[in-house]
Design an enzyme around this catalytic site. Structure first.
Site, mmCIF file in Angstrom:
data_model
loop_
_atom_site.group_PDB
_atom_site.id
_atom_site.type_symbol
_atom_site.label_atom_id
_atom_site.label_comp_id
_atom_site.label_asym_id
_atom_site.label_seq_id
_atom_site.Cartn_x
_atom_site.Cartn_y
_atom_site.Cartn_z
ATOM 1 N N PHE A 129 -20.450 -145.729 -70.885
ATOM 2 C CA PHE A 129 -20.331 -145.318 -69.482
ATOM 3 C C PHE A 129 -20.390 -146.554 -68.595
ATOM 4 C CE2 PHE A 129 -20.316 -141.300 -67.201
ATOM 5 C CZ PHE A 129 -20.068 -140.408 -68.219
ATOM 6 N N GLN A 254 -22.415 -142.347 -53.051
ATOM 7 C CA GLN A 254 -21.513 -142.810 -54.105
ATOM 8 C C GLN A 254 -20.178 -142.073 -54.081
ATOM 9 O OE1 GLN A 254 -22.181 -141.937 -58.612
ATOM 10 N NE2 GLN A 254 -22.454 -144.126 -58.282
ATOM 11 N N HIS A 256 -17.138 -141.423 -56.457
ATOM 12 C CA HIS A 256 -16.787 -141.520 -57.877
ATOM 13 C C HIS A 256 -15.302 -141.841 -57.976
ATOM 14 C CE1 HIS A 256 -16.126 -140.466 -62.037
ATOM 15 N NE2 HIS A 256 -17.388 -140.163 -62.218
ATOM 16 N N LEU A 266 -13.824 -133.439 -60.139
ATOM 17 C CA LEU A 266 -14.181 -134.618 -60.929
ATOM 18 C C LEU A 266 -13.560 -134.641 -62.317
ATOM 19 C CD1 LEU A 266 -16.206 -137.039 -60.502
ATOM 20 C CD2 LEU A 266 -17.578 -135.896 -62.223
ATOM 21 N N GLU A 269 -16.384 -139.937 -65.927
ATOM 22 C CA GLU A 269 -16.266 -141.333 -66.336
ATOM 23 C C GLU A 269 -16.299 -141.434 -67.865
ATOM 24 O OE1 GLU A 269 -18.578 -144.097 -63.789
ATOM 25 O OE2 GLU A 269 -19.586 -144.572 -65.659
ATOM 26 N N ARG A 300 -19.383 -147.670 -60.460
ATOM 27 C CA ARG A 300 -18.469 -146.827 -59.678
ATOM 28 C C ARG A 300 -18.111 -147.395 -58.316
ATOM 29 N NH1 ARG A 300 -21.435 -141.186 -61.356
ATOM 30 N NH2 ARG A 300 -20.574 -141.203 -63.466
ATOM 31 N N HIS A 367 -19.526 -138.166 -54.259
ATOM 32 C CA HIS A 367 -20.118 -137.644 -55.485
ATOM 33 C C HIS A 367 -21.634 -137.527 -55.468
ATOM 34 C CE1 HIS A 367 -20.204 -136.740 -59.726
ATOM 35 N NE2 HIS A 367 -20.936 -137.806 -60.007
ATOM 36 N N ARG A 408 -25.714 -145.615 -57.966
ATOM 37 C CA ARG A 408 -26.253 -145.069 -59.218
ATOM 38 C C ARG A 408 -25.283 -145.310 -60.365
ATOM 39 N NH1 ARG A 408 -25.292 -140.435 -62.080
ATOM 40 N NH2 ARG A 408 -24.165 -139.300 -60.466
HETATM 41 C C1 LIG Z 1 -19.042 -132.580 -61.047
HETATM 42 C C2 LIG Z 1 -20.264 -133.409 -61.297
HETATM 43 C C3 LIG Z 1 -20.420 -134.071 -62.517
HETATM 44 C C4 LIG Z 1 -21.575 -134.831 -62.763
HETATM 45 N N1 LIG Z 1 -21.709 -135.458 -63.971
HETATM 46 C C5 LIG Z 1 -22.845 -136.148 -64.232
HETATM 47 C C6 LIG Z 1 -23.079 -136.738 -65.503
HETATM 48 O O1 LIG Z 1 -22.282 -136.620 -66.426
HETATM 49 N N2 LIG Z 1 -24.213 -137.444 -65.697
HETATM 50 C C7 LIG Z 1 -25.147 -137.584 -64.718
HETATM 51 O O2 LIG Z 1 -26.162 -138.230 -64.952
HETATM 52 N N3 LIG Z 1 -24.967 -137.018 -63.497
HETATM 53 C C8 LIG Z 1 -23.852 -136.298 -63.245
HETATM 54 N N4 LIG Z 1 -23.695 -135.716 -62.011
HETATM 55 C C9 LIG Z 1 -24.799 -135.762 -61.039
HETATM 56 C C10 LIG Z 1 -25.869 -134.777 -61.439
HETATM 57 O O3 LIG Z 1 -25.286 -133.669 -62.085
HETATM 58 C C11 LIG Z 1 -26.658 -134.264 -60.248
HETATM 59 O O4 LIG Z 1 -27.069 -135.333 -59.448
HETATM 60 C C12 LIG Z 1 -27.897 -133.513 -60.723
HETATM 61 O O5 LIG Z 1 -27.528 -132.541 -61.675
HETATM 62 C C13 LIG Z 1 -28.649 -132.879 -59.576
HETATM 63 O O6 LIG Z 1 -29.649 -132.042 -60.088
HETATM 64 P P1 LIG Z 1 -30.718 -131.387 -59.132
HETATM 65 O O7 LIG Z 1 -31.606 -130.579 -59.991
HETATM 66 O O8 LIG Z 1 -31.316 -132.436 -58.284
HETATM 67 O O9 LIG Z 1 -29.861 -130.456 -58.162
HETATM 68 P P2 LIG Z 1 -28.835 -129.252 -58.448
HETATM 69 O O10 LIG Z 1 -28.499 -129.075 -59.876
HETATM 70 O O11 LIG Z 1 -27.721 -129.428 -57.489
HETATM 71 O O12 LIG Z 1 -29.679 -127.982 -58.025
HETATM 72 C C14 LIG Z 1 -30.063 -127.737 -56.698
HETATM 73 C C15 LIG Z 1 -30.835 -126.450 -56.647
HETATM 74 O O13 LIG Z 1 -31.392 -126.302 -55.360
HETATM 75 C C16 LIG Z 1 -31.223 -124.990 -54.929
HETATM 76 N N5 LIG Z 1 -31.237 -125.002 -53.461
HETATM 77 C C17 LIG Z 1 -30.563 -125.817 -52.616
HETATM 78 N N6 LIG Z 1 -30.864 -125.503 -51.348
HETATM 79 C C18 LIG Z 1 -31.738 -124.494 -51.391
HETATM 80 C C19 LIG Z 1 -32.422 -123.732 -50.428
HETATM 81 N N7 LIG Z 1 -32.242 -123.916 -49.112
HETATM 82 N N8 LIG Z 1 -33.265 -122.754 -50.846
HETATM 83 C C20 LIG Z 1 -33.444 -122.500 -52.152
HETATM 84 N N9 LIG Z 1 -32.820 -123.196 -53.109
HETATM 85 C C21 LIG Z 1 -31.994 -124.179 -52.737
HETATM 86 C C22 LIG Z 1 -29.938 -124.509 -55.547
HETATM 87 O O14 LIG Z 1 -29.946 -123.110 -55.671
HETATM 88 C C23 LIG Z 1 -30.007 -125.196 -56.905
HETATM 89 O O15 LIG Z 1 -30.696 -124.384 -57.808
HETATM 90 C C24 LIG Z 1 -22.559 -134.939 -61.769
HETATM 91 C C25 LIG Z 1 -22.406 -134.268 -60.552
HETATM 92 C C26 LIG Z 1 -21.263 -133.537 -60.309
HETATM 93 C C27 LIG Z 1 -21.122 -132.879 -58.963
#
Ligand SMILES: Cc1cc2nc3c(=O)[nH]c(=O)nc-3n(C[C@H](O)[C@H](O)[C@H](O)COP(=O)(O)OP(=O)(O)OC[C@H]3O[C@@H](n4cnc5c(N)ncnc54)[C@H](O)[C@@H]3O)c2cc1C
Length: 608
Positions: A129, A254, A256, A266, A269, A300, A367, A408
Site C-alpha cells: 500500500f 485527504q 484519494h 473509490l 489503492e 496519497r 476521502h 494518513r
Molecule cells: C470507500 C472507502 C474505503 C476505505 N478503505 C479503507 C481501507 O482499505 N483501509 C483503511 O484503513 N481505511 C479505509 N477507509 C477509511 C476508513 O474506512 C474509515 O476512516 C473508518 O472506517 C471510519 O470508522 P469509524 O468507526 O470512525 O466511522 P464509521 O464507520 O463511518 O461509523 C460512524 C458511525 O457513527 C454513527 N453516527 C454518525 N453520526 C451519528 C449521530 N449523529 N448519531 C448517532 N450515530 C451517528 C453512524 O451511524 C456510524 O455507525 C475507507 C473509507 C472509505 C469511505
C-alpha cells in the site's frame, strides 16, 4: 458476561435511560469500543444507521500491521512511514502505539473470526500500500492484511457479531444531537450523557451516563466529489464543537487519488498495491517522474497532486482531457476477479469500463478527515492542549490523536479504529467503575427540542438540497487538492451567504415518523459549521504540508507551522462572520527520542 439492558422512563414526553457507558456510533471504532466496555459496564450504542451500514463496511483495501508474514518488516519501520507519510505533523508517541498495537489488533480480529486472505501456508496474507516501506523508504513492503477488497465489510460484520454475542444494547436509527455537559464549581466541563432523536417516532431520548465515547466517523460530505457515504456529515465533530470544545487540524483533508472520474466512487489503492499503474493521455507512467523510488505507491497527497498537475498541464485523458487512467490490464482477469472483485465491478457498473481489458478513468476524491476531536493517547477528549474532559472519549475518524498528521497512509485508518477504539472502550469502562453519575440539568433535551421544532416550523423559502449543493460545489472548486488565500477567502464568503440562507429554510415534511427531511437540515447545519472551520484554518496555515497544499506558499515551513491547529468556538456558531466565532491557536507536535536523546524521527524532506 452480557451487558444489561436498563429500564427507561418517560417524563414530559422525553424518554430517559441510564447507562454507565454510552457510545455514539456503530462503525469500527464504536463497536470495537463496545466490545471492551460491554463485559464490564452497562453499555449502550447509539447509531443513526444500522450498525452494519456504517462506512467502515465500505473500506476496501486493508489494515496495516507489521506482521512480517510475507516479507521482513518491523513496527519501527511502520512508525517511520506513518510519521513521514503524515509530513511530520504526526504525534510520534501516538504513532508508535499505533504501529506496535497493530499486531495485537489484527490477532484480536482473527480470534473474533475475521476471514482474512491467507498465504499458501495458512498465514494472514499481506499486500503493498502507498507509503508503507521497508528499511525507511527503500522499497514498498507487504504490510496490509486484507480480505479481498472487502476488508472493512469483514471487520464490521465480525465486530457486530461479537457485539451481538456480548449482548450490547444497540439503539439503531437514533441520531445523537447533543452532548449533555455541566460545569463543576471550578468551571470545568463535566459530561452527563447524550440527547438523541429517534428516527422512527420523532421522540427525544436522554441517555444519562458516566462516560460517553464519540465514534461518529468523518465529514467527507462537505465536498461534492467524495468516496464518503451520504451520512458522513460530521455530526459528532459538530456536536463537540458547539459545546465549546476545540477541534484539531481540520484543515487537513485527504483526497484519494483513485476515485472513478466524475463520480468519486473509490477504487482501492490495493489495486496499485497489486501492481496497477497510473498513466496520462500518452500512456506515460507519470509517477516515475515525481516519485522515482516508490512511484505509484507514493502517499496519497503526493499522487493526488501529481494527477491534478498532469491534467492542468494538458496531459489528461478523455475527450475533455480531465482525468488520468488507472491501468490494471496487465494484472490479468484472475487477480482482478479474486483479489479486487468489488472495484472491478464498480468500474463496470458505474463507468461501463472493464478493467480487465481497458484502463479506468480516475481523479482524486475527498476521502478522509485527518483532523477532528483532539484526544490524548488514551482516547480522552481534550478541552485545550492538555486538560482532559473527564468521562469523554473519542475514537476513529472523528478523533485526532494525532496518528495521521497532515496525511494518513492507506490502511492506517482501519488500524486506528481498532487500536484507539479498543483504548476508548477500555478506558471508558475503567472510568465508569469509579465515577459517579453527574446529575442531569433541568430539561436536558431543551436545546435539541428547540432546534428540531425550529426547523420543523420554519416558514422560509430555501431548500436544504440547494444550500448543500452550493456548499459542496464551492468546496470542490476552492478548497480541494490545491488552495490559495484567494480561493479560501472565496469559500468563507460563500459559507457566510449560505449561513444567511440557512436561516430562511423550510422542510416539506412536518411529520414525526421517519422525517429524514428534517434530519438532512440538521446535518447540513453540521456541514456548514465544519466546512467553515476547514476553510478558516486552511487560510491561516500559510504553508504546504501533507493534504494541505497552498499554491501561494509552496513549501513546508517547519519554523512557523510545525504545530497542530486548535480551533475554538468563541461566539454564536451560526453568526455569519467566522472572525466573530472562531479563534485559532496552536498545539506542539510530540517528537520521540532515543536513548541518546536524539530525535527518532527528525523532520526530513519528504522524498519517495
Ligand atoms: C470507500 C472507502 C474505503 C476505505 N478503505 C479503507 C481501507 O482499505 N483501509 C483503511 O484503513 N481505511 C479505509 N477507509 C477509511 C476508513 O474506512 C474509515 O476512516 C473508518 O472506517 C471510519 O470508522 P469509524 O468507526 O470512525 O466511522 P464509521 O464507520 O463511518 O461509523 C460512524 C458511525 O457513527 C454513527 N453516527 C454518525 N453520526 C451519528 C449521530 N449523529 N448519531 C448517532 N450515530 C451517528 C453512524 O451511524 C456510524 O455507525 C475507507 C473509507 C472509505 C469511505
Amino acid at each position: 458476561m452480557t451487558s444489561q439492558t436498563t429500564e427507561s422512563v418517560v417524563r414530559d414526553g422525553v424518554h430517559y435511560h441510564q447507562y454507565d457507558v454510552v457510545i455514539v456510533g456503530a462503525g469500527g471504532a464504536g463497536m470495537r469500543a463496545a466490545i471492551e466496555a460491554g463485559p464490564g459496564a452497562r453499555t449502550a450504542v447509539i447509531t443513526k444507521l444500522y450498525p452494519t451500514r456504517s462506512h467502515t463496511g465500505a473500506a476496501q483495501g486493508g489494515m496495516a500491521a507489521a506482521l512480517a508474514n510475507v516479507e521482513e518488516d518491523s513496527w519501527e519501520w511502520h512508525t517511520f512511514d506513518t510519521v513521514k507519510g503524515g509530513d511530520y505533523l504526526v504525534d510520534q508517541d501516538a504513532a508508535e502505539i499505533l504501529a506496535k498495537e497493530a499486531i495485537e489488533a489484527v490477532i484480536d480480529l482473527e480470534n473474533m473470526g475475521l476471514p482474512f486472505n491467507r498465504t499458501p501456508d495458512g498465514k494472514i496474507d499481506q499486500r503493498r500500500f502507498g507509503g508503507h516501506t521497508a528499511e525507511h523508504g527503500k522499497a514498498p513492503v507487504r504490510r496490509a492484511c486484507y480480505a479481498a477488497d472487502r476488508t472493512g465489510h469483514m471487520i464490521l460484520q465480525t465486530l457486530y457479531q461479537n457485539c451481538v454475542k456480548l449482548g450490547i444494547n444497540f439503539f439503531n436509527e437514533f441520531y445523537a444531537l447533543d452532548l449533555i455537559t455541566v460545569k463543576d464549581a471550578a468551571g470545568k466541563t463535566q459530561v452527563a450523557g447524550v440527547v438523541a432523536y429517534e428516527l422512527a417516532t420523532g421522540d427525544l431520548h436522554v441517555f444519562h451516563s458516566k462516560a460517553v465515547v464519540f465514534a461518529t466517523g468523518g465529514f467527507g460530505k462537505i465536498f461534492k466529489t467524495t468516496s464518503n457515504a451520504h451520512t458522513l456529515t460530521g455530526d459528532g465533530v459538530g456536536i463537540v464543537w458547539r459545546k465549546g470544545l476545540p477541534l484539531e487540524d481540520v484543515e487537513f483533508f485527504q483526497f484519494h487519488p483513485t476515485g472513478l472520474a466524475g463520480l468519486g466512487i473509490l477504487l482501492t489503492e490495493g489495486a496499485r498495491g497489486e501492481g496497477a499503474i497510473l498513466r496520462n493521455a500518452s500512456g506515460e507512467r507519470f509517477m516515475e517522474r515525481y516519485a522515482p523510488t516508490i512511484k505509484d505507491l507514493a502517499p496519497r497527497d503526493i499522487v493526488a497532486r501529481c494527477m491534478v498537475q498532469e491534467v492542468r498541464e494538458g496531459r489528461g485523458a478523455g475527450p475533455n482531457k480531465d482525468y488520468v487512467l488507472l491501468d490494471c490490464t496487465h494484472l490479468g482477469a484472475e487477480v482482478l476477479e479474486t483479489k479486487l472483485p468489488d472495484i472491478t465491478e464498480f468500474a463496470r457498473t458505474y463507468l461501463g469500463v472493464d478493467p480487465v481489458v481497458e484502463p479506468v478513468p480516475v481523479m482524486p476524491t475527498a476521502h478522509y478527515a485527518m483532523g477532528g476531536i483532539p484526544t490524548n493517547n488514551d482516547a480522552e477528549v481534550l478541552a485545550d492542549n492538555e486538560t482532559v474532559v473527564p468521562g469523554l472519549y473519542a475514537a476513529g475518524e472523528c478523533a485526532c490523536v494525532s496518528v495521521h498528521g497532515a496525511n494518513r497512509l492507506g490502511t492506517n485508518s482501519l488500524l486506528d479504529i481498532n487500536v484507539f477504539g479498543k483504548r476508548a472502550g477500555r478506558n471508558a469502562v475503567e472510568y465508569a467503575k469509579s465515577a459517579d453519575f453527574v446529575p442531569l440539568p433541568e430539561d436536558p433535551a431543551a436545546g435539541v427540542r428547540e432546534m428540531i421544532e425550529g426547523i420543523r416550523n420554519a416558514r422560509g423559502t430555501e431548500r436544504i438540497a440547494d444550500i448543500r449543493k452550493k456548499l459542496q460545489d464551492e468546496m470542490d472548486a476552492n478548497a480541494q487538492v490545491f488552495r490559495t488565500e484567494e480561493t479560501l477567502t472565496d469559500v468563507l464568503g460563500t459559507i457566510a451567504e449560505l449561513r444567511e440562507r440557512f436561516k430562511n429554510i423550510y422542510v416539506d415534511d412536518k411529520g414525526k415518523r421517519y422525517n429524514t427531511d428534517l434530519l438532512e437540515a440538521v446535518e447540513l447545519g453540521f456541514l456548514l459549521d465544519i466546512a467553515e472551520i476547514v476553510a478558516y484554518a486552511a487560510r491561516n496555515r500559510r504553508e504546504s504540508r501533507g493534504g494541505h497544499m497552498r499554491e501561494d506558499y509552496l513549501e513546508r515551513d517547519d519554523e512557523k507551522y510545525m504545530k497542530h491547529t486548535m480551533a475554538y468556538l468563541t461566539g454564536d456558531p451560526h453568526s455569519s462572520n467566522p472572525e466573530d466565532h472562531i479563534k485559532l491557536d496552536w498545539k506542539p507536535v510530540v517528537f520521540t527520542k532515543d536513548d541518546k536523546g536524539e530525535l527518532k524521527y527528525p523532520p526530513l524532506e519528504r522524498k519517495y
